[in-house]
Design a protein around this motif. Sequence first.
Motif, PDB file in Angstrom:
ATOM      1  N   TRP A 147      45.951  31.701  38.965  1.00  0.00           N
ATOM      2  CA  TRP A 147      46.612  32.366  40.099  1.00  0.00           C
ATOM      3  C   TRP A 147      46.153  33.829  40.175  1.00  0.00           C
ATOM      4  N   PHE A 148      46.087  34.500  39.022  1.00  0.00           N
ATOM      5  CA  PHE A 148      45.678  35.900  38.974  1.00  0.00           C
ATOM      6  C   PHE A 148      44.255  36.061  39.518  1.00  0.00           C
ATOM      7  N   ARG A 149      43.353  35.159  39.126  1.00  0.00           N
ATOM      8  CA  ARG A 149      41.978  35.203  39.639  1.00  0.00           C
ATOM      9  C   ARG A 149      41.941  35.009  41.150  1.00  0.00           C
ATOM     10  N   GLU A 150      42.756  34.089  41.659  1.00  0.00           N
ATOM     11  CA  GLU A 150      42.817  33.855  43.112  1.00  0.00           C
ATOM     12  C   GLU A 150      43.288  35.108  43.841  1.00  0.00           C
ATOM     13  N   LYS A 151      44.303  35.775  43.304  1.00  0.00           N
ATOM     14  CA  LYS A 151      44.806  37.000  43.932  1.00  0.00           C
ATOM     15  C   LYS A 151      43.747  38.107  43.875  1.00  0.00           C
ATOM     16  N   ALA A 152      43.024  38.200  42.769  1.00  0.00           N
ATOM     17  CA  ALA A 152      41.964  39.216  42.655  1.00  0.00           C
ATOM     18  C   ALA A 152      40.894  38.988  43.714  1.00  0.00           C
TER      19      ALA A 152
ATOM     20  N   GLY B 110      38.117  40.869  46.638  1.00  0.00           N
ATOM     21  CA  GLY B 110      36.863  40.223  46.975  1.00  0.00           C
ATOM     22  C   GLY B 110      35.971  40.010  45.767  1.00  0.00           C
ATOM     23  N   ILE B 111      36.580  40.022  44.575  1.00  0.00           N
ATOM     24  CA  ILE B 111      35.824  39.887  43.329  1.00  0.00           C
ATOM     25  C   ILE B 111      36.230  38.596  42.638  1.00  0.00           C
ATOM     26  N   ASP B 112      35.232  37.817  42.233  1.00  0.00           N
ATOM     27  CA  ASP B 112      35.464  36.584  41.496  1.00  0.00           C
ATOM     28  C   ASP B 112      35.438  36.920  40.011  1.00  0.00           C
ATOM     29  N   LEU B 113      36.621  36.964  39.382  1.00  0.00           N
ATOM     30  CA  LEU B 113      36.712  37.350  37.976  1.00  0.00           C
ATOM     31  C   LEU B 113      36.125  36.304  37.030  1.00  0.00           C
ATOM     32  N   SER B 114      35.767  35.124  37.556  1.00  0.00           N
ATOM     33  CA  SER B 114      35.114  34.135  36.700  1.00  0.00           C
ATOM     34  C   SER B 114      33.616  34.424  36.581  1.00  0.00           C
ATOM     35  N   GLN B 115      33.130  35.426  37.314  1.00  0.00           N
ATOM     36  CA  GLN B 115      31.727  35.847  37.275  1.00  0.00           C
ATOM     37  C   GLN B 115      31.640  37.256  36.686  1.00  0.00           C
ATOM     38  N   PRO B 116      30.475  37.641  36.148  1.00  0.00           N
ATOM     39  CA  PRO B 116      30.324  39.017  35.654  1.00  0.00           C
ATOM     40  C   PRO B 116      30.604  40.016  36.782  1.00  0.00           C
ATOM     41  N   LEU B 117      31.215  41.134  36.428  1.00  0.00           N
ATOM     42  CA  LEU B 117      31.501  42.168  37.422  1.00  0.00           C
ATOM     43  C   LEU B 117      30.218  42.700  38.028  1.00  0.00           C
ATOM     44  N   PRO B 118      30.209  42.873  39.350  1.00  0.00           N
ATOM     45  CA  PRO B 118      29.039  43.520  39.959  1.00  0.00           C
ATOM     46  C   PRO B 118      28.893  44.923  39.360  1.00  0.00           C
ATOM     47  N   GLY B 119      27.750  45.221  38.827  1.00  0.00           N
ATOM     48  CA  GLY B 119      27.552  46.530  38.206  1.00  0.00           C
ATOM     49  C   GLY B 119      27.928  46.576  36.739  1.00  0.00           C
ATOM     50  N   GLY B 120      28.491  45.511  36.214  1.00  0.00           N
ATOM     51  CA  GLY B 120      28.840  45.464  34.791  1.00  0.00           C
ATOM     52  C   GLY B 120      30.134  46.181  34.460  1.00  0.00           C
ATOM     53  N   LEU B 121      30.375  46.323  33.179  1.00  0.00           N
ATOM     54  CA  LEU B 121      31.584  46.977  32.693  1.00  0.00           C
ATOM     55  C   LEU B 121      31.459  48.490  32.821  1.00  0.00           C
ATOM     56  N   PRO B 122      32.606  49.172  32.917  1.00  0.00           N
ATOM     57  CA  PRO B 122      32.554  50.638  33.014  1.00  0.00           C
ATOM     58  C   PRO B 122      31.959  51.257  31.750  1.00  0.00           C
ATOM     59  N   GLN B 123      31.324  52.399  31.935  1.00  0.00           N
ATOM     60  CA  GLN B 123      30.728  53.116  30.812  1.00  0.00           C
ATOM     61  C   GLN B 123      31.346  54.505  30.743  1.00  0.00           C
ATOM     62  N   ILE B 124      31.709  54.901  29.553  1.00  0.00           N
ATOM     63  CA  ILE B 124      32.280  56.239  29.335  1.00  0.00           C
ATOM     64  C   ILE B 124      31.182  57.281  29.572  1.00  0.00           C
TER      65      ILE B 124
END
Length: 115
Positions: free
Chosen positions: A84-89, A94-108
Amino acid sequence: MPAVTFAFPILPGKEETDRQWMDECRGTRREQFLRSRQRMGVSREVAWHQATPQGTVKLVYLEADDPQQILEVVGTSDDPFDRWFREKAKEVHGIDLSQPLPGGLPQIVFDGPMP
């Protein structure tokens, strides 16, 4: 405690839908939310809306045992709440959390000294 912050765009006109989603996580789905976050080792989660010239962005701060693993768990879990959480996201961001994030993970880029 290790932490991570994510910035997710909110699709135009979906700010109120996002607020309702978060209200559900605090209200009618609170127990499911807490179980989900406990499985992921999340000890704190805070979210903000930030208006920008390009639209509203949701900033999410998480403290967790392994912050980098959170998206993998949320993206692959078969738990009904996580699905349900993925569907709401997808609906709000407009992001499919079952796929890698566009741009990757945040970097410090800065972790300045504190008094």
